[in-house]
Design a protein around this motif. Structure first.
Motif, PDB file in Angstrom:
ATOM      1  N   ASN A   1       0.926  -1.112   0.090  1.00 10.08           N
ATOM      2  CA  ASN A   1      -0.023  -0.088   0.024  1.00 10.08           C
ATOM      3  C   ASN A   1       0.713   1.209   0.031  1.00 10.08           C
ATOM      4  OD1 ASN A   1      -2.516  -1.343  -0.260  1.00 10.08           O
ATOM      5  ND2 ASN A   1      -2.909  -0.849   2.283  1.00 10.08           N
TER       6      ASN A   1
ATOM      7  N   LYS B   1       1.890   1.877  -3.407  1.00  6.79           N
ATOM      8  CA  LYS B   1       1.035   1.873  -4.455  1.00  6.79           C
ATOM      9  C   LYS B   1       0.471   3.463  -4.259  1.00  6.79           C
ATOM     10  CE  LYS B   1      -1.925  -1.300  -3.895  1.00  6.79           C
ATOM     11  NZ  LYS B   1      -2.803  -2.376  -3.665  1.00  6.79           N
ATOM     12  N   TYR B   2       0.241   3.865  -2.915  1.00  4.79           N
ATOM     13  CA  TYR B   2      -0.507   5.017  -2.675  1.00  4.79           C
ATOM     14  C   TYR B   2       0.523   6.094  -2.117  1.00  4.79           C
ATOM     15  CZ  TYR B   2      -4.330   1.753  -2.780  1.00  4.79           C
ATOM     16  OH  TYR B   2      -5.287   0.844  -3.173  1.00  4.79           O
TER      17      TYR B   2
ATOM     18  N   ASP C   1       4.938   6.397   4.495  1.00  5.62           N
ATOM     19  CA  ASP C   1       5.251   6.830   3.172  1.00  5.62           C
ATOM     20  C   ASP C   1       5.085   8.441   3.376  1.00  5.62           C
ATOM     21  OD1 ASP C   1       2.457   7.814   2.343  1.00  5.62           O
ATOM     22  OD2 ASP C   1       2.242   5.756   2.942  1.00  5.62           O
TER      23      ASP C   1
ATOM     24  N   ILE D   1      -4.076  10.432   3.954  1.00  6.00           N
ATOM     25  CA  ILE D   1      -5.561   9.997   4.203  1.00  6.00           C
ATOM     26  C   ILE D   1      -6.135  11.098   4.981  1.00  6.00           C
ATOM     27  CG2 ILE D   1      -6.947   8.171   4.737  1.00  6.00           C
ATOM     28  CD1 ILE D   1      -4.359   6.375   4.940  1.00  6.00           C
TER      29      ILE D   1
ATOM     30  N   TYR E   1     -13.661  -0.960   1.875  1.00  4.79           N
ATOM     31  CA  TYR E   1     -13.803   0.709   1.831  1.00  4.79           C
ATOM     32  C   TYR E   1     -12.505   1.017   1.232  1.00  4.79           C
ATOM     33  CZ  TYR E   1     -14.334   5.039   3.695  1.00  4.79           C
ATOM     34  OH  TYR E   1     -14.645   6.543   3.663  1.00  4.79           O
ATOM     35  N   ARG E   2     -12.658   1.692   0.245  1.00  7.16           N
ATOM     36  CA  ARG E   2     -11.671   2.463  -0.347  1.00  7.16           C
ATOM     37  C   ARG E   2     -11.787   4.001  -0.598  1.00  7.16           C
ATOM     38  NH1 ARG E   2     -13.714  -1.320  -4.281  1.00  7.16           N
ATOM     39  NH2 ARG E   2     -12.062  -2.620  -5.132  1.00  7.16           N
ATOM     40  N   VAL E   3     -10.650   4.869  -0.286  1.00  7.19           N
ATOM     41  CA  VAL E   3     -10.919   6.378  -0.378  1.00  7.19           C
ATOM     42  C   VAL E   3     -11.330   6.543  -1.636  1.00  7.19           C
ATOM     43  CG1 VAL E   3      -9.651   8.456   0.054  1.00  7.19           C
ATOM     44  CG2 VAL E   3      -9.345   6.561   1.638  1.00  7.19           C
TER      45      VAL E   3
ATOM     46  N   SER F   1      -7.792   2.646  -6.393  1.00 11.78           N
ATOM     47  CA  SER F   1      -7.541   1.527  -5.845  1.00 11.78           C
ATOM     48  C   SER F   1      -7.486   0.474  -6.995  1.00 11.78           C
ATOM     49  CB  SER F   1      -8.561   1.165  -4.885  1.00 11.78           C
ATOM     50  OG  SER F   1      -8.567  -0.285  -4.617  1.00 11.78           O
TER      51      SER F   1
ATOM     52  N   GLY G   1      -5.853  -2.725  -6.594  1.00 13.90           N
ATOM     53  CA  GLY G   1      -6.716  -3.291  -5.226  1.00 13.90           C
ATOM     54  C   GLY G   1      -8.037  -3.846  -5.254  1.00 13.90           C
ATOM     55  N   THR G   2      -8.343  -4.653  -4.157  1.00 14.57           N
ATOM     56  CA  THR G   2      -9.510  -5.186  -3.966  1.00 14.57           C
ATOM     57  C   THR G   2     -10.123  -4.817  -2.906  1.00 14.57           C
ATOM     58  OG1 THR G   2      -8.730  -6.814  -2.282  1.00 14.57           O
ATOM     59  CG2 THR G   2      -8.416  -7.490  -4.547  1.00 14.57           C
ATOM     60  N   GLY G   3      -9.900  -3.560  -2.185  1.00 14.65           N
ATOM     61  CA  GLY G   3     -10.490  -3.116  -0.890  1.00 14.65           C
ATOM     62  C   GLY G   3     -10.437  -4.225   0.232  1.00 14.65           C
TER      63      GLY G   3
ATOM     64  N   GLY H   1      -7.477  -5.863   1.273  1.00 12.61           N
ATOM     65  CA  GLY H   1      -6.162  -5.767   2.046  1.00 12.61           C
ATOM     66  C   GLY H   1      -5.997  -5.337   3.677  1.00 12.61           C
ATOM     67  N   LEU H   2      -6.516  -4.446   3.952  1.00 20.03           N
ATOM     68  CA  LEU H   2      -6.408  -3.872   5.096  1.00 20.03           C
ATOM     69  C   LEU H   2      -7.231  -4.720   6.303  1.00 20.03           C
ATOM     70  CD1 LEU H   2      -5.876   0.066   5.016  1.00 20.03           C
ATOM     71  CD2 LEU H   2      -4.218  -1.973   5.582  1.00 20.03           C
TER      72      LEU H   2
ATOM     73  N   PHE I   1       1.701   3.461   9.268  1.00 22.00           N
ATOM     74  CA  PHE I   1       0.862   2.500   9.559  1.00 22.00           C
ATOM     75  C   PHE I   1       1.800   1.362  10.713  1.00 22.00           C
ATOM     76  CE2 PHE I   1      -2.898   2.110   6.960  1.00 22.00           C
ATOM     77  CZ  PHE I   1      -2.428   3.123   6.006  1.00 22.00           C
TER      78      PHE I   1
END
Ligand code: ADP
Length: 261
Positions: A162, A165-166, A192, A197, A210-212, A217, A222-224, A226-227, A253
């Motif tokens: 993440n 990626k982000y 990062d 966020i 949940y994705r921002v 994503s 992403g699949t939403g 991961g977290l 994190f």
């Protein structure tokens, strides 16, 4: 809003008197609703790529049949969409496996230093694709926790992935591990320096699906999920995740492992 199931029980025979029993069903209803929402979300996530593949098959049979360039382009899109469905199914299986696993705290001896270096190696390719440099700040001596090695690899791969990626492209990602506090808690932090966020999203990003920003994503494969997988695994380990982020500055994190009993 609370929901009750009411039943009546006669008191003695022929007395005409009843006791009314009220059973609180609110929690059961809430869980049912969550389950239904989850299935609806998962079906929708699978249906979107499936519809796209079905559409392209039709086009390949019709208008694009004699156009090799268009055909190649559409086949590539179909391949991406099937890969997306495969990722989603893998994540759904991970989640359901975690849910049925008995509630036993995993207890292998795991050296976080070695584990994190391994995660760095396996993500080197993604990092270089995202133009990100992964830096490590690890202690000189082993940093051991009790856990399941494969599950912890999944946790840190998710967090570092993440961050790559982000986070900001061309930037850095710092993975640091240390003993924190006098109680012997151990922490691993993935930082990062990306867009960060917004505060209102932070409590929700560990929820399933949940994705921002859904488009970002998806573009990042992403699949939403991961977290939410990360959170499940950490709960099994008696560990927890804390998230700090500032818009425009980046995010960190932190995984907190409790002191050994
Ligand atoms: P995804 O598969 O979409 O990456 P995750 O559960 O891993 O799903 O993350 C949920 C959402 O949290 C992401 O879609 C993204 O919006 C946000 N997010 C996660 N990590 C970061 C980060 N390091 N920086 C900014 N946003 C993040």
């Amino acid at each position: 809003e609370r929901v009750y199931r009411v039943s009546a029980m006669p008191i003695g025979e022929g007395t005409g008197l009843f006791v009314l029993l009220f059973k609180d069903q609110s929690e059961a209803r809430r869980i049912d609703r969550m389950r239904a929402d989850f299935i609806a979300n998962a079906s929708h996530e699978l249906r979107t790529p499936l519809a796209s593949v079905a559409g392209f098959i039709e086009t390949l049979r019709g208008p694009a049949r004699d156009d090799p360039k268009a055909r190649e382009n559409f086949l590539q899109i179909m391949q991406n969409q099937t890969a997306r469905m495969a990722r989603l199914i893998d994540d759904l299986l991970s989640l359901s496996r975690l849910e049925i696993r008995p509630y036993v705290t995993p207890s292998d001896k795991v050296d976080l230093r070695l584990l994190l270096e391994g995660v760095g190696d396996s993500l080197a390719h993604l990092a270089s694709e995202s133009g990100v440099a992964i830096e490590f700040e690890l202690p000189e001596t082993p940093l051991e926790v009790a856990g399941d090695r494969d599950e912890l690899v999944q946790v840190f791969e998710n967090l570092v992935e993440n961050a790559c990626k982000y986070g900001s492209s061309g930037g850095r990602v710092v993975v640091s591990a240390e003993y924190a506090g006098p109680g012997g808690e151990k922490t691993v932090t993935v930082t990062d320096f990306g867009p960060g966020i917004a505060e209102e999203h932070i409590p929700r990003i560990t929820e399933r699906f949940y994705r921002v920003d859904v488009e970002t994503s998806r573009a990042q494969k992403g699949t939403g999920l991961g977290l939410s997988i990360v959170k499940h695994i950490l709960t099994r380990h008696g560990a927890r995740l804390s998230i700090r982020s500032r818009v425009g500055e980046g995010s960190s994190f932190t995984v907190h492992f409790p002191p050994r009993p």
